[in-house]
Structures are given as structure tokens and as C-alpha cells.
Design a protein around this motif. Structure first.
Motif, mmCIF file in Angstrom:
data_model
loop_
_atom_site.group_PDB
_atom_site.id
_atom_site.type_symbol
_atom_site.label_atom_id
_atom_site.label_comp_id
_atom_site.label_asym_id
_atom_site.label_seq_id
_atom_site.Cartn_x
_atom_site.Cartn_y
_atom_site.Cartn_z
ATOM 1 N N ARG A 26 82.007 67.059 7.590
ATOM 2 C CA ARG A 26 82.949 65.935 7.449
ATOM 3 C C ARG A 26 83.881 65.836 8.649
ATOM 4 O O ARG A 26 84.180 64.750 9.127
ATOM 5 N N PHE A 27 84.348 66.977 9.130
ATOM 6 C CA PHE A 27 85.252 66.972 10.280
ATOM 7 C C PHE A 27 84.559 66.391 11.500
ATOM 8 O O PHE A 27 85.117 65.557 12.213
ATOM 9 N N SER A 28 83.347 66.829 11.769
ATOM 10 C CA SER A 28 82.633 66.362 12.957
ATOM 11 C C SER A 28 82.325 64.877 12.892
ATOM 12 O O SER A 28 82.343 64.186 13.909
ATOM 13 N N GLN A 29 82.073 64.367 11.692
ATOM 14 C CA GLN A 29 81.737 62.959 11.534
ATOM 15 C C GLN A 29 82.950 62.087 11.240
ATOM 16 O O GLN A 29 82.852 60.856 11.253
ATOM 17 N N GLU A 39 88.909 62.551 22.194
ATOM 18 C CA GLU A 39 88.240 62.755 23.483
ATOM 19 C C GLU A 39 86.987 63.605 23.310
ATOM 20 O O GLU A 39 85.939 63.307 23.883
ATOM 21 N N TRP A 40 87.092 64.674 22.544
ATOM 22 C CA TRP A 40 85.948 65.569 22.299
ATOM 23 C C TRP A 40 84.762 64.801 21.722
ATOM 24 O O TRP A 40 83.614 65.024 22.097
ATOM 25 N N THR A 41 85.042 63.881 20.813
ATOM 26 C CA THR A 41 83.978 63.101 20.180
ATOM 27 C C THR A 41 83.173 62.321 21.205
ATOM 28 O O THR A 41 81.927 62.326 21.169
ATOM 29 N N TYR A 42 83.851 61.667 22.155
ATOM 30 C CA TYR A 42 83.167 60.798 23.108
ATOM 31 C C TYR A 42 82.623 61.547 24.319
ATOM 32 O O TYR A 42 81.584 61.171 24.870
ATOM 33 N N TRP A 43 83.314 62.593 24.760
ATOM 34 C CA TRP A 43 82.890 63.311 25.958
ATOM 35 C C TRP A 43 81.851 64.385 25.668
ATOM 36 O O TRP A 43 80.967 64.636 26.493
#
Length: 229
Positions: A6-9, A202-206
């Protein structure tokens, strides 16, 4: 594992939902896990920046820049109003736009002055890059002198400049997405907490979106790196 997924998504991260779904019984446990994973993402971005440099811009990637206020809002106008909540938290956004790819760099700044914004832009945007912005006075004349191609749009008259075609709508739409995530999780109550949430975005997109096994795969990799057996 359900919590990690859930956190990652970014799915249903409200504590009341996770407690109802049996992920954890304690709000304190959920808060602790969320805080630990935010720090994992933030450390992963620091490692990336130290190793490769977090730079935007090339012949095909333009950069949209803007500042936005992330001041905390009291739910239903209830609760004690502290100095932290009264004070505006300005976030300087630099969004790399390349076809369908988006790469945000989000930095909390004390003021929207030239002294605070321009050094961040020079650090993260390559010279010669096409930069799009509004007509905020902090940018006026400075970017062209530094070797950037700078186009502006006067938002008091139109959303898209009729001559150059310049607009900042990519970042305007992104602000809505970022703010909805942070406000939903009450992630701007303090400057420290806001920085952690910005790092997760930022972590999600990079990193997350580019991993061959997706966001969850990247999160597991970064957890393993920070907490080796």
C-alpha cells in the motif's frame, strides 16, 4: 507485506482504513512504519543524488518551475493553531518534462526570493535547458544571464502565452496531485514531515517507476540496502 504494498502504491494509507482491514491494530505502529519507510525513500534519493547527481534538462527535456504554498489546514477548522500552522511553507518545484516522462524536484524554501530559488535551480538544472515559468520577479533577467533559455507566461492575462506558446500547466496539474497526497496524510504539519513526504514523491518518479519490478520491487531493494542482514 500488505502495508509495504500500500505504501509503495499510495493506496488507502489512512490509519482508519488500514486498521479496519486488519493490517495493524495500533495507530502508533502504523505511524512508526510509515515514518520508517519515508526515511528509507529519503535516504534512497540522497544516495542517488550523491552518486549520479539529481539533474534535469537536456535537448529534449524542458523544465517547468514554480513555487507553491503547502501551509497546513486544520480539519473542520478545529484544533489548536500553532505558529507552525500559521506560517506558509513554500515549496520550489522543478519539473522535468520529456514526452510522457515527468521528473519532479521539490525543495522546501524559507522565502521565494532570488537568493533562495536561483541557487537551487543552478544546482539541479543543466545550462542551456529550456525553462518555463510565470513572471515572478525572482526569475526576471537572472535565468537568461545564467545561460538558460527562459520563456514566461503572464498568468494575469492568459494560461498559454499566445506568442511563444509557453505555459506552466504541467506543474500546475502536478501541484494538485502532490498536495492531495500530502493533505490527505496530514503530511505538512511540520517542516521535517513535509520534507519526508516530498522525498517520497520524488522517489516515486525518479526510482520507483523506473524499477523493472515496479514500485514495490524498488522499495524492497532500498529497505535491503539501508538495513542489510
Amino acid at each position: 507485506m500488505k502495508f509495504l504494498y500500500r505504501f509503495s502504491q499510495g493506496l488507502r494509507m489512512r490509519q482508519v482504513d488500514m486498521k479496519a482491514d486488519g493490517i495493524a491494530k495500533s495507530s502508533a505502529t502504523l505511524s512508526k512504519m510509515s515514518s520508517r519507510l519515508r526515511r528509507v525513500c529519503r535516504h534512497a534519493m540522497r544516495r542517488y543524488e550523491n552518486k549520479k547527481g539529481q539533474r534535469l534538462g537536456d535537448e529534449r527535456e524542458s523544465v517547468v518551475i514554480d513555487e507553491s504554498s503547502f501551509r497546513h489546514k486544520r480539519k473542520y477548522a478545529r484544533g489548536r493553531i500553532s505558529n507552525t500552522w500559521r506560517r506558509k511553507k513554500w515549496v520550489f518545484g522543478m519539473l522535468g518534462v520529456k514526452e510522457k516522462q515527468r521528473r519532479p524536484i521539490l525543495r522546501l524554501v524559507k522565502k521565494r526570493s532570488r537568493h533562495h530559488l536561483i541557487p537551487l535551480l543552478v544546482k539541479h538544472v543543466q545550462p542551456g535547458t529550456l525553462i518555463l515559468s510565470d513572471e515572478w520577479r525572482a526569475y526576471r533577467g537572472a535565468l537568461t544571464n545564467l545561460g538558460y533559455r527562459h520563456f514566461t507566461v503572464n498568468h494575469s492575462r492568459w494560461f498559454v502565452d499566445p506568442v511563444s506558446g509557453a505555459h506552466t500547466q504541467h506543474l500546475e496539474r502536478a501541484w494538485l496531485t502532490y498536495k492531495s497526497i500530502i493533505w490527505r496524510l496530514r503530511g505538512n504539519r511540520t517542516a521535517k514531515l513535509l520534507k519526508e513526504h516530498l522525498a517520497v514523491i520524488e522517489w516515486t518518479y525518479w526510482l520507483g517507476n523506473k524499477h523493472k519490478k515496479g514500485l514495490l520491487g524498488r522499495l524492497l531493494k532500498d529497505i535491503r540496502h539501508q538495513f542489510p542482514c
